[in-house]
Design an enzyme around this catalytic site. Sequence first.
Site, PDB file in Angstrom:
ATOM      1  N   ALA A   8     -74.706  87.550 -28.179  1.00 41.61           N
ATOM      2  CA  ALA A   8     -73.264  87.721 -27.969  1.00 41.61           C
ATOM      3  C   ALA A   8     -72.727  86.597 -27.097  1.00 41.61           C
ATOM      4  CB  ALA A   8     -72.995  89.077 -27.311  1.00 41.61           C
ATOM      5  N   LYS A  30     -77.186  88.818 -10.174  1.00 42.53           N
ATOM      6  CA  LYS A  30     -77.332  89.317  -8.793  1.00 42.53           C
ATOM      7  C   LYS A  30     -76.059  89.973  -8.276  1.00 42.53           C
ATOM      8  CE  LYS A  30     -76.493  84.767  -8.627  1.00 42.53           C
ATOM      9  NZ  LYS A  30     -77.116  83.648  -9.271  1.00 42.53           N
ATOM     10  N   GLU A  85     -85.600  90.886 -12.076  1.00 42.50           N
ATOM     11  CA  GLU A  85     -86.383  89.894 -11.317  1.00 42.50           C
ATOM     12  C   GLU A  85     -85.608  88.587 -11.136  1.00 42.50           C
ATOM     13  OE1 GLU A  85     -89.833  90.091  -9.969  1.00 42.50           O
ATOM     14  OE2 GLU A  85     -88.687  88.514  -9.007  1.00 42.50           O
ATOM     15  N   ILE A 108     -89.438  82.926  -8.687  1.00 43.52           N
ATOM     16  CA  ILE A 108     -90.326  83.479  -7.642  1.00 43.52           C
ATOM     17  C   ILE A 108     -90.361  85.002  -7.814  1.00 43.52           C
ATOM     18  CG2 ILE A 108     -90.834  83.566  -5.182  1.00 43.52           C
ATOM     19  CD1 ILE A 108     -88.964  81.189  -4.806  1.00 43.52           C
ATOM     20  N   GLY A 144     -77.526  71.565 -12.250  1.00 40.12           N
ATOM     21  CA  GLY A 144     -77.463  72.934 -12.792  1.00 40.12           C
ATOM     22  C   GLY A 144     -77.877  74.015 -11.818  1.00 40.12           C
ATOM     23  N   GLU A 202     -73.534  77.529  -8.837  1.00 35.61           N
ATOM     24  CA  GLU A 202     -72.799  78.510  -9.644  1.00 35.61           C
ATOM     25  C   GLU A 202     -71.591  77.810 -10.286  1.00 35.61           C
ATOM     26  OE1 GLU A 202     -73.838  81.925  -9.903  1.00 35.61           O
ATOM     27  OE2 GLU A 202     -75.511  80.824  -9.091  1.00 35.61           O
ATOM     28  N   ASP A 213     -73.582  83.963  -2.802  1.00 37.42           N
ATOM     29  CA  ASP A 213     -74.726  84.103  -3.720  1.00 37.42           C
ATOM     30  C   ASP A 213     -75.960  84.598  -2.942  1.00 37.42           C
ATOM     31  OD1 ASP A 213     -76.192  83.105  -6.351  1.00 37.42           O
ATOM     32  OD2 ASP A 213     -77.294  82.261  -4.668  1.00 37.42           O
ATOM     33  N   LYS A 265     -78.250  88.329  -2.979  1.00 35.21           N
ATOM     34  CA  LYS A 265     -79.717  88.393  -3.023  1.00 35.21           C
ATOM     35  C   LYS A 265     -80.252  89.138  -1.796  1.00 35.21           C
ATOM     36  CE  LYS A 265     -79.694  84.131  -5.684  1.00 35.21           C
ATOM     37  NZ  LYS A 265     -79.691  82.673  -5.610  1.00 35.21           N
TER      38      LYS A 265
HETATM   39  N1  HSE Z   1     -76.572  78.947  -7.575  1.00 38.10           N
HETATM   40  C1  HSE Z   1     -77.820  79.582  -7.331  1.00 38.10           C
HETATM   41  C2  HSE Z   1     -78.629  78.702  -6.384  1.00 38.10           C
HETATM   42  C3  HSE Z   1     -78.552  79.802  -8.624  1.00 38.10           C
HETATM   43  O1  HSE Z   1     -78.195  77.585  -6.088  1.00 38.10           O
HETATM   44  O2  HSE Z   1     -79.667  79.126  -5.926  1.00 38.10           O
HETATM   45  C4  HSE Z   1     -79.539  80.891  -8.569  1.00 38.10           C
HETATM   46  O3  HSE Z   1     -78.970  82.107  -8.185  1.00 38.10           O
END
Ligand code: HSE
Length: 450
Positions: free
Chosen positions: A61, A124, A148, A155, A206, A209, A220, A224
């Site tokens: 999708a 997350k 995970e 990790i 990459g 975010e 972010d 976590k």
């Molecule tokens: N933007 C996040 C980072 C990607 O830099 O760790 C993984 O969550």
Amino acid sequence: MTARYAEGRNGNYPGKGIGQEVGVAILGKGTVGSEVLRLISEFSENLENRIGGPIAVRGVAVSDVSKHQGSPGLENLQLTDDARSLIDRDDVEVVVELIGGIDYPRELVLQALNAGKSVVTANKALVAAHADELSRAANEAGVDLYYEAAVAAAIPVVGMLRRSLAGDQIQRISGIVNGTTNFILDAMATTGMSYEDALAEATRLGYAEADPTADVEGHDAASKAAILASMGFHTRVTYDDVYCEGITKITADDIAAARQSNETIKLLAICERLVDDTGATTGVNARVHPALVPNDHPLASVDKSYNAIFVEAEAAGRLMFYGNGAGGAPTASAVLGDLVGAARNKIHGGRAPADNPYADYPVVEFGEVLTRYHINMTVNDRVGVLSDLAREFAEAGVSLSAVRQEESGDGAHLIVVTHEAAEKDLRRIVENLSEHRDVQAVDSVIRLDA
Ligand code: HSE
């Protein structure tokens, strides 16, 4: 302690039998989704052997089908912009959610769970905000909910807390869980790169975010931290419970000062179980902020975009998990591990261990938690200034572990390191210092909290 069992449907979870196909829907085909599809195809034989039956991707999708038409690797796959219908297909048993955001994926994941499909998600923000609701739905339907990839990508930290350390008592988890900010801080410290250039490079590679504000402001990492604290302490901790401060105020001067004192600045996610004098747990706290880490601490040497999670547990002692915490392939590796688990349960029967927030400890505000401050200020260079300022700390009951003065131009630089004190008292001292007639500027405040 009164017994509080994880809620769930009693009974058996029968499997469909060896050799049967497991139908999978993939929601989202961004960096991670593309890698997941590539690896499913490349590793198909190995995956089949490990699962006990082949994975059959029923569809992918995406938000705009026309953008993906003709993309390599999608020749035999059905692309759709109708995620709901794809989830509802009778031959879809596992849904892999890789869309990002919160509200729309929440609806899709709930739809899947309520329809008796297992879910694998890398999201997350979704888990940190809605784990309770999603876990209940998974328990009621008797299906798996795996995430995970939501913490530190490749990790295996969620599995480690959920399975390997399930019999231990976690005391503290301190982690570098954001690759972008670690890359930026490391590049600033080792190459002298500017903050802006380092962020642009992290985005190009990459790691960042879609909106890097989530990285550099610590959001972010806070998601976590909420997940790690919930798993580690068997207590529901949500994103909103996590104190969060990012790296945008860290300057080249802070980094140089840290180097001088044999420390490295890292953005840490810290999850802590708080105990009283008798050792009884009084609550838990989760927070994200830059911290000065002594260079001989294992987290100090975690460079580039690497992540590391340092766990202190009662019986296991100190453990460190290190590796790629961001990027398409490392995240896809974690997704695939979960997919193998969910698909295996569809074939052989059974369920993965579910979340179990039975301990339900109070979540304590950061203001009440003990920490240490490293304060750097420019003060008037006059006789007696040091003892006047030291009095501010003494009157608040905070003792000092080091004071260093360096002359500079019209004033003097004063560097003060405190002993442990409640965060709220330290904050108040900094407010008072900012208004003190002899303080020209509080240049930086960084915690020592590894
Ligand atoms: N933007 C996040 C980072 C990607 O830099 O760790 C993984 O969550």
